[in-house]
Write an enzyme that holds these catalytic residues in place. Sequence first.
Site, short mmCIF file in Angstrom:
data_model
loop_
_atom_site.label_atom_id
_atom_site.label_comp_id
_atom_site.label_asym_id
_atom_site.label_seq_id
_atom_site.Cartn_x
_atom_site.Cartn_y
_atom_site.Cartn_z
CG HIS A 242 -1.71 1.16 1.53
ND1 HIS A 242 -3.08 1.20 1.36
CD2 HIS A 242 -1.39 2.39 1.99
CE1 HIS A 242 -3.55 2.39 1.69
NE2 HIS A 242 -2.53 3.14 2.08
CD GLU A 243 1.83 3.42 3.78
OE1 GLU A 243 1.89 4.51 3.17
OE2 GLU A 243 0.90 3.15 4.56
CG HIS A 246 0.10 6.20 -0.60
ND1 HIS A 246 -1.08 6.59 -1.17
CD2 HIS A 246 -0.22 5.67 0.60
CE1 HIS A 246 -2.08 6.29 -0.34
NE2 HIS A 246 -1.59 5.73 0.73
ZN ZN Z 1 -2.46 5.21 2.56
#
Ligand code: ZN
Length: 326
Positions: A242-243, A246
């Site tokens: 997830h990170e 980003h």
């Molecule tokens: Zn996030």
Amino acid sequence: MGLRPNLLTRRTAGVATSTLALLLSTAAVGVVPAASAFSAAPAGVCAEPADANADARVAKGGQAKLDPNHLTAKQVRDREADLAAAQRERANFRTGAVAPLATVTIPVVVHVIQENSTRAGGNIPDSLITQQISVLNQAYAGSTGGAPTAFSFQLSKINRVTNASWYPIVQGSSAERSMKTSLRTGGKNTLNMYLGELSDGLLGWATFPKRTLDKMDGVVVLNESLPGGTATNYNQGDTGTHEIGHWLNLYHTFQGGCSGSGDSVSDTPAEASPAYQCPTGRDTCSATGKDPITNFMDYTYDSCMYQFTAGQASRMLTAWNAYRAA
Ligand SMILES: [Zn+2]
């Protein structure tokens, strides 16, 4: 209920009592009122992100309010305008156009931040890190059920650092700045990953890409969220996935709620708010499609999330060629 009990226990050592009480009192809600742990942050450090260059993942019961990447509509507009400008820059033949890449292998430097030599003090084994790299490669290849992306990951170094003043890693603190300024290596294409116990019940946070190399660039991930770690429901390595999403320019699937361009990706159905745990069938917007609770860019349990979409894969590659390619 939502906060992982082991973290609550250990966090008592590193976080002010008032903060702990706040976490406990709001554990069932997941959203925190005005007062925040940042009241304890060093003077001059902003509670909310000064710009839109960071993002986080929050566990159920964690302080979603502290997620620095709940972007405002203006921050999203600014970021989208910057992406367009970066693309124009790269396509400018007068200054030397940069040929776009179709596949990318990302060198990964992992900084293991430790308070001491114990496991509770951050000393996780190398095996968790190699498993994390393997989870990333599966997720970004689409082999867990999603669309394939252009990206693969290669571990280039594990850097172990014992420094109690950087532990736990406090999002937005001067200690975080000092840690990253001291440790970050490589160019814009190098992923610097910082592992440790984290402030405020956060699972992780990341910076979005920028046109210039910034020492703050990288992802911060809860050490025990790595595959085989102790973070119950969040220990299959998807916080890292997830990170890094980003870091490769993806927003949350719930960015913008039900209105407007949402997460700026057309094949992720709109979602009014973060989904937690694994709420099968959730449908919070009237637009077509159920909520993308299985998407890596939501907030569900690791066991629930397993995919990126083709639109997200395309957005990440576009951003790579605009921002991070050499
Ligand atoms: Zn996030």
